[in-house]
Structures are given as structure tokens and as C-alpha cells.
Design a protein around this motif. Structure first.
Motif, PDB file in Angstrom:
ATOM      1  N   LEU A  44       0.821  -1.209   0.000  1.00 31.18           N
ATOM      2  CA  LEU A  44       0.000   0.000   0.000  1.00 31.18           C
ATOM      3  C   LEU A  44       0.855   1.259   0.000  1.00 31.18           C
ATOM      4  O   LEU A  44       0.508   2.256  -0.624  1.00 31.18           O
ATOM      5  N   LYS A  45       2.012   1.218   0.648  1.00 39.30           N
ATOM      6  CA  LYS A  45       2.878   2.398   0.700  1.00 39.30           C
ATOM      7  C   LYS A  45       3.532   2.702  -0.643  1.00 39.30           C
ATOM      8  O   LYS A  45       3.983   3.815  -0.877  1.00 39.30           O
ATOM      9  N   ASP A  46       3.593   1.718  -1.541  1.00 42.60           N
ATOM     10  CA  ASP A  46       4.169   1.944  -2.866  1.00 42.60           C
ATOM     11  C   ASP A  46       3.199   2.627  -3.821  1.00 42.60           C
ATOM     12  O   ASP A  46       3.606   3.127  -4.863  1.00 42.60           O
ATOM     13  N   GLY A  47       1.926   2.640  -3.474  1.00 39.17           N
ATOM     14  CA  GLY A  47       0.919   3.238  -4.343  1.00 39.17           C
ATOM     15  C   GLY A  47       0.922   4.750  -4.261  1.00 39.17           C
ATOM     16  O   GLY A  47       1.453   5.359  -3.329  1.00 39.17           O
ATOM     17  N   LYS A  48       0.329   5.365  -5.247  1.00 36.03           N
ATOM     18  CA  LYS A  48       0.206   6.815  -5.284  1.00 36.03           C
ATOM     19  C   LYS A  48      -1.263   7.179  -5.432  1.00 36.03           C
ATOM     20  O   LYS A  48      -1.996   6.556  -6.189  1.00 36.03           O
ATOM     21  N   THR A  49      -1.670   8.198  -4.712  1.00 37.68           N
ATOM     22  CA  THR A  49      -3.042   8.666  -4.789  1.00 37.68           C
ATOM     23  C   THR A  49      -3.200   9.552  -6.020  1.00 37.68           C
ATOM     24  O   THR A  49      -2.408  10.463  -6.241  1.00 37.68           O
ATOM     25  N   VAL A  50      -4.214   9.270  -6.795  1.00 38.40           N
ATOM     26  CA  VAL A  50      -4.493  10.057  -7.993  1.00 38.40           C
ATOM     27  C   VAL A  50      -5.752  10.866  -7.724  1.00 38.40           C
ATOM     28  O   VAL A  50      -6.788  10.318  -7.366  1.00 38.40           O
ATOM     29  N   THR A  51      -5.649  12.164  -7.898  1.00 35.26           N
ATOM     30  CA  THR A  51      -6.824  13.001  -7.687  1.00 35.26           C
ATOM     31  C   THR A  51      -7.644  13.046  -8.971  1.00 35.26           C
ATOM     32  O   THR A  51      -7.109  13.196 -10.069  1.00 35.26           O
ATOM     33  N   ILE A  52      -8.916  12.933  -8.822  1.00 39.54           N
ATOM     34  CA  ILE A  52      -9.841  12.960  -9.949  1.00 39.54           C
ATOM     35  C   ILE A  52     -10.199  14.412 -10.231  1.00 39.54           C
ATOM     36  O   ILE A  52     -10.557  15.165  -9.326  1.00 39.54           O
ATOM     37  N   GLU A  53     -10.126  14.786 -11.470  1.00 35.80           N
ATOM     38  CA  GLU A  53     -10.468  16.158 -11.858  1.00 35.80           C
ATOM     39  C   GLU A  53     -11.983  16.303 -11.846  1.00 35.80           C
ATOM     40  O   GLU A  53     -12.692  15.528 -12.482  1.00 35.80           O
ATOM     41  N   THR A  54     -12.465  17.277 -11.110  1.00 40.49           N
ATOM     42  CA  THR A  54     -13.911  17.449 -10.981  1.00 40.49           C
ATOM     43  C   THR A  54     -14.446  18.580 -11.847  1.00 40.49           C
ATOM     44  O   THR A  54     -15.651  18.766 -11.920  1.00 40.49           O
ATOM     45  N   ARG A  55     -13.541  19.322 -12.476  1.00 40.69           N
ATOM     46  CA  ARG A  55     -14.042  20.398 -13.334  1.00 40.69           C
ATOM     47  C   ARG A  55     -14.752  19.802 -14.539  1.00 40.69           C
ATOM     48  O   ARG A  55     -14.439  18.716 -14.995  1.00 40.69           O
ATOM     49  N   ARG A  56     -15.678  20.554 -15.076  1.00 40.73           N
ATOM     50  CA  ARG A  56     -16.476  20.079 -16.196  1.00 40.73           C
ATOM     51  C   ARG A  56     -16.127  20.895 -17.424  1.00 40.73           C
ATOM     52  O   ARG A  56     -16.032  22.122 -17.362  1.00 40.73           O
ATOM     53  N   THR A  57     -15.946  20.216 -18.527  1.00 35.42           N
ATOM     54  CA  THR A  57     -15.659  20.905 -19.769  1.00 35.42           C
ATOM     55  C   THR A  57     -16.926  21.599 -20.248  1.00 35.42           C
ATOM     56  O   THR A  57     -17.968  20.958 -20.397  1.00 35.42           O
ATOM     57  N   PRO A  58     -16.850  22.916 -20.472  1.00 32.45           N
ATOM     58  CA  PRO A  58     -18.064  23.609 -20.917  1.00 32.45           C
ATOM     59  C   PRO A  58     -18.435  23.192 -22.341  1.00 32.45           C
ATOM     60  O   PRO A  58     -17.579  22.967 -23.176  1.00 32.45           O
ATOM     61  N   SER A  59     -19.717  23.077 -22.566  1.00 33.27           N
ATOM     62  CA  SER A  59     -20.191  22.743 -23.902  1.00 33.27           C
ATOM     63  C   SER A  59     -21.041  23.898 -24.407  1.00 33.27           C
ATOM     64  O   SER A  59     -21.611  24.661 -23.635  1.00 33.27           O
ATOM     65  N   PHE A  60     -21.111  24.019 -25.697  1.00 40.81           N
ATOM     66  CA  PHE A  60     -21.894  25.080 -26.291  1.00 40.81           C
ATOM     67  C   PHE A  60     -23.341  24.630 -26.394  1.00 40.81           C
ATOM     68  O   PHE A  60     -23.635  23.476 -26.626  1.00 40.81           O
ATOM     69  N   GLY A  61     -24.239  25.529 -26.186  1.00 44.63           N
ATOM     70  CA  GLY A  61     -25.652  25.197 -26.224  1.00 44.63           C
ATOM     71  C   GLY A  61     -26.221  25.144 -24.828  1.00 44.63           C
ATOM     72  O   GLY A  61     -25.613  25.590 -23.862  1.00 44.63           O
ATOM     73  N   GLU A  62     -27.401  24.585 -24.723  1.00 46.11           N
ATOM     74  CA  GLU A  62     -28.096  24.523 -23.444  1.00 46.11           C
ATOM     75  C   GLU A  62     -27.907  23.170 -22.789  1.00 46.11           C
ATOM     76  O   GLU A  62     -27.915  22.150 -23.459  1.00 46.11           O
ATOM     77  N   ASP A  63     -27.750  23.194 -21.490  1.00 46.52           N
ATOM     78  CA  ASP A  63     -27.781  21.961 -20.707  1.00 46.52           C
ATOM     79  C   ASP A  63     -29.175  21.862 -20.116  1.00 46.52           C
ATOM     80  O   ASP A  63     -29.544  22.619 -19.227  1.00 46.52           O
ATOM     81  N   ARG A  64     -29.954  20.953 -20.660  1.00 47.38           N
ATOM     82  CA  ARG A  64     -31.317  20.794 -20.174  1.00 47.38           C
ATOM     83  C   ARG A  64     -31.434  19.523 -19.373  1.00 47.38           C
ATOM     84  O   ARG A  64     -30.826  18.510 -19.708  1.00 47.38           O
ATOM     85  N   THR A  65     -32.233  19.568 -18.346  1.00 48.68           N
ATOM     86  CA  THR A  65     -32.485  18.385 -17.545  1.00 48.68           C
ATOM     87  C   THR A  65     -33.479  17.489 -18.269  1.00 48.68           C
ATOM     88  O   THR A  65     -34.101  17.881 -19.270  1.00 48.68           O
ATOM     89  N   PHE A  66     -33.654  16.309 -17.756  1.00 49.06           N
ATOM     90  CA  PHE A  66     -34.593  15.357 -18.333  1.00 49.06           C
ATOM     91  C   PHE A  66     -36.016  15.918 -18.326  1.00 49.06           C
ATOM     92  O   PHE A  66     -36.747  15.803 -19.306  1.00 49.06           O
ATOM     93  N   ILE A  67     -36.386  16.555 -17.207  1.00 51.00           N
ATOM     94  CA  ILE A  67     -37.730  17.135 -17.096  1.00 51.00           C
ATOM     95  C   ILE A  67     -37.903  18.270 -18.101  1.00 51.00           C
ATOM     96  O   ILE A  67     -38.955  18.392 -18.738  1.00 51.00           O
TER      97      ILE A  67
END
Length: 149
Positions: A119-142
Motif C-alpha cells: 500500500l505504501k508503494d501506491g500513489k493517490t491520484v486526484t480525480i479532476e472534478t471540473r467540467r468541460t463547458p459545452s456550447f448550447g443549453e444543458d437541459r435536464t430530463f424534465i
């Protein structure tokens, strides 16, 4: 019919029965923490049987099929992962130890090296939580359902 009371001679017996039931409830099957092994159980004797020059078939006979494989160029690696965890009755899992046995093969399928990582040989990898912006509208299912009317 008159109601009987517990006399002095039955009181110790009743106390012993209550104590036995209370202690019986403390057995390991109802404990709050359960220790177990996830993945392979890698024994020292199995590790000692793996030597340079052995074939992949012999390694499979000794350790079983690998949990993960990796091929890079003309070298192949097999990984056997053993994780010892404690899990509470509420679903919280705590990792006590992790052992990774890596066995490296040449292009002919013969063992060239093996390594044991902890376990000490492993390295913690942080997950990127930022979201890539997309063009247009983000609409929910509703929103999509309502817009279709």
C-alpha cells in the motif's frame, strides 16, 4: 390460581440464563466490524514457487488467472491483488493492507522477474472534478420532456 414469585433458589439460575443470552449476542457473527480479504490470497509459499524461466501455464496453475494484465512492447505483466479490509455493519470500508504481486514475462511467455508492492508503494491520484463547458443549453430530463409538448 395464585401467582408464583421467584424464590431465592431460582434467582441465581435466572441471572445465569440472562447472562448467557446476553453474552451469546456478542458472537462474531453479529459483530459490528467484519475483517475479510478482497481479491487473491497470496501466500508466501505460492510466491516462492514462482521462479525465473517458468511458463505462463505453470504460473496459472500455481496462482490462478491474473486479476489484471498489461502488455508493453514485447513484455507482459500479470497482476495479482490482495486487499485486506475491515467493513463495519454500516457499510464503511477501511483498507488495512494491500499487496500486489506483479509477474513479468518475456515475449516467449517465460517469467523474467517478479515484484511485490504494498500500500505504501501506491500513489493517490486526484480525480479532476471540473467540467468541460459545452456550447448550447444543458437541459435536464424534465426540461426535455416539457419542451417536447
Amino acid at each position: 390460581m395464585p401467582l408464583r414469585t421467584v424464590h431465592g433458589s431460582l434467582a441465581p439460575l435466572a441471572a445465569a440464563v440472562v447472562l448467557a443470552v446476553a453474552l451469546g449476542a456478542c458472537s462474531s457473527s453479529t459483530s459490528l466490524i467484519n475483517a475479510r480479504t478482497q481479491g487473491y490470497e497470496i501466500s508466501d509459499s505460492a510466491q516462492a514457487q514462482i521462479r525465473n524461466g517458468q511458463s505462463q501455464e505453470l504460473v496459472t496453475l500455481v496462482l490462478g488467472s491474473p486479476q489484471s494484465t498489461n502488455t508493453f512492447g514485447d513484455q507482459t505483466a500479470w497482476y495479482y491483488v490482495e486487499t485486506k479490509v475491515r467493513q463495519t455493519a454500516f457499510g464503511l470500508t477501511m483498507i488495512d493492507s494491500r499487496t500486489v504481486l506483479a509477474i513479468y514475462f518475456d515475449k516467449n511467455g517465460k517469467v523474467v522477474d517478479k515484484a511485490v508492492y504494498s500500500l505504501k508503494d501506491g500513489k493517490t491520484v486526484t480525480i479532476e472534478t471540473r467540467r468541460t463547458p459545452s456550447f448550447g443549453e444543458d437541459r435536464t430530463f424534465i426540461d426535455q420532456i416539457l419542451q417536447s409538448f
